[in-house]
Write a protein that holds these residues in place. Sequence first.
Motif, short mmCIF file in Angstrom:
data_model
loop_
_atom_site.label_atom_id
_atom_site.label_comp_id
_atom_site.label_asym_id
_atom_site.label_seq_id
_atom_site.Cartn_x
_atom_site.Cartn_y
_atom_site.Cartn_z
N VAL A 180 -37.55 77.84 -36.95
CA VAL A 180 -37.66 77.13 -38.23
C VAL A 180 -37.32 78.32 -39.28
O VAL A 180 -38.11 79.26 -39.52
N ASP A 181 -36.18 78.09 -40.08
CA ASP A 181 -35.74 79.08 -41.05
C ASP A 181 -36.28 78.65 -42.35
O ASP A 181 -36.66 77.72 -42.81
N ASP A 182 -36.01 79.99 -43.14
CA ASP A 182 -36.40 79.74 -44.59
C ASP A 182 -37.80 79.08 -44.68
O ASP A 182 -38.19 78.21 -45.49
N PHE A 183 -38.82 79.32 -43.80
CA PHE A 183 -39.98 78.58 -43.94
C PHE A 183 -41.05 79.03 -45.26
O PHE A 183 -41.00 80.24 -45.58
N GLY A 184 -41.34 77.96 -45.72
CA GLY A 184 -42.16 78.00 -46.89
C GLY A 184 -41.66 77.57 -48.10
O GLY A 184 -42.45 77.46 -49.07
N CYS A 185 -40.53 77.35 -48.14
CA CYS A 185 -39.72 76.68 -49.30
C CYS A 185 -39.49 75.37 -49.13
O CYS A 185 -38.86 74.90 -50.16
N GLY A 186 -39.60 74.68 -48.38
CA GLY A 186 -39.27 73.50 -48.27
C GLY A 186 -40.30 72.16 -48.78
O GLY A 186 -41.41 72.96 -49.11
N PHE A 187 -40.00 71.08 -48.61
CA PHE A 187 -40.95 70.24 -48.98
C PHE A 187 -41.97 69.70 -47.90
O PHE A 187 -42.59 68.79 -47.98
N SER A 188 -41.55 70.21 -46.62
CA SER A 188 -42.28 69.50 -45.50
C SER A 188 -43.66 69.92 -45.48
O SER A 188 -44.18 70.83 -46.10
N SER A 189 -44.44 69.03 -44.83
CA SER A 189 -45.77 69.57 -44.82
C SER A 189 -46.04 70.58 -43.65
O SER A 189 -45.09 70.78 -42.70
N LEU A 190 -47.50 71.32 -43.70
CA LEU A 190 -47.49 72.52 -42.77
C LEU A 190 -47.43 71.80 -41.11
O LEU A 190 -47.10 72.52 -40.28
N GLY A 191 -47.83 70.66 -41.09
CA GLY A 191 -48.00 69.94 -39.87
C GLY A 191 -46.63 69.60 -39.22
O GLY A 191 -46.48 69.72 -37.80
N THR A 192 -45.52 69.84 -39.77
CA THR A 192 -44.09 70.06 -39.27
C THR A 192 -44.12 70.96 -38.02
O THR A 192 -43.54 70.83 -37.15
N LEU A 193 -44.75 72.28 -38.30
CA LEU A 193 -44.80 73.28 -37.24
C LEU A 193 -45.69 72.83 -36.07
O LEU A 193 -45.26 73.20 -34.87
N ASN A 194 -46.43 71.72 -36.23
CA ASN A 194 -47.02 71.43 -35.11
C ASN A 194 -46.54 70.35 -34.19
O ASN A 194 -46.51 70.25 -33.24
N LYS A 195 -45.80 69.52 -35.07
CA LYS A 195 -45.12 68.32 -34.65
C LYS A 195 -43.85 68.60 -33.87
O LYS A 195 -43.19 67.80 -32.87
N LEU A 196 -43.08 69.74 -34.24
CA LEU A 196 -41.89 70.02 -33.63
C LEU A 196 -41.99 71.26 -32.82
O LEU A 196 -42.63 72.34 -33.03
N PRO A 197 -41.04 71.26 -31.64
CA PRO A 197 -41.51 72.37 -30.52
C PRO A 197 -40.91 73.74 -30.96
O PRO A 197 -39.93 74.27 -30.39
N PHE A 198 -41.22 74.40 -31.98
CA PHE A 198 -40.67 75.52 -32.55
C PHE A 198 -41.08 76.73 -31.82
O PHE A 198 -42.31 76.65 -31.35
#
Length: 282
Positions: A180-198
């Motif tokens: 996941v690129d440029d992490f921390g600057c988007g509007f997504s919730s922190l949960g994105t990290l958990n939901k997608l297989p990064f």
Amino acid sequence: HAKMEGDQHWRFFTEEMESSTQSRVQLLNELRSALNSGKGLELHYQPQVSPFGGRMIGCEALIRWIKPHGEFVAPDKFIPLAEYTGLIVEIGDWVFAEACRQIIRWDRSGLPGFRVGINISAAQFREADFVTKIAAVIAETGVDPARLELEITESVAMDDPESVARQLRELKSLGLKVAVDDFGCGFSSLGTLNKLPFDRVKIDRAFVRELTPETSNECIARLIVKLARSLGLDVIAEGVETQEQASLLDEMGCKEMQGHLYGRPMRADALEDWMRLRGEPS
Ligand code: C2E
Ligand code: MG
Ligand code: MG
Ligand code: MG
């Protein structure tokens, strides 16, 4: 001052509204002919290192457009236009195939098997045959998919989370890695990290810039590293320019870095020279 996801597009459109439609059409035509002629688009590669272990661990492929008369157009100037017009899909196909071909060339010159990060935009994920095309290029070039790491921003994930999750799982079953690129600057919730297989989180340059002890950037960077690590993800910082930033990041537990402190994006042959100068094993 964290930049918001999409502010690149915003800046682009504000600038574009001031310039004429004609020049935008011209830029697009020039870009299209660069793509079709195979002249003018290049991939440059920026090293990623584990500075305190002293090793190069990979690189990121970054597109460069050099116009016929030598004028250089920065990606921030043409990627948003390419995204807006859909040309990014064709550009992205070229980028992916070219990165695979380059890995094979490096293999032939006996370089070690470092990973290569490739930026993928949301429009590419919207194509129904995206994963099929990736699989075909891997088969055609004979590249080891374990060498490839696709970089996608949080906004891609927000587009259509279910479909993106499915595609990421398919890509991972082919053997590719995903960051996941440029992490921390988007509007997504922190949960994105958990939901997608990064596999990896790339800390946005905005937090690395002005990274000094006891600043808000330091708090945010520390939090991202902690979050990533507790979810079992690898983490890399981009835009590392000073030794102070590197030491702070290292102390936080971020062991991989990319930035001008180590090397700028460079042509493939220059990267080979850069590796030899550093005494990287081959
Ligand atoms: P990105 O993927 O976040 O790439 C990192 C950017 O940070 C690159 O800018 C890189 O040159 C720059 N950078 C790295 N270290 C430093 C540093 O220490 N200091 C400073 N000031 N900058 C540093 P670049 O090459 O201009 O690319 C900008 C953006 O354009 C990329 O951000 C990416 O979003 C997009 N891009 C580049 N190549 C491609 C591509 O092939 N496909 C797609 N879809 N997007 C691309
Ligand atoms: Mg990137
Ligand atoms: Mg980035
Ligand atoms: Mg970026």
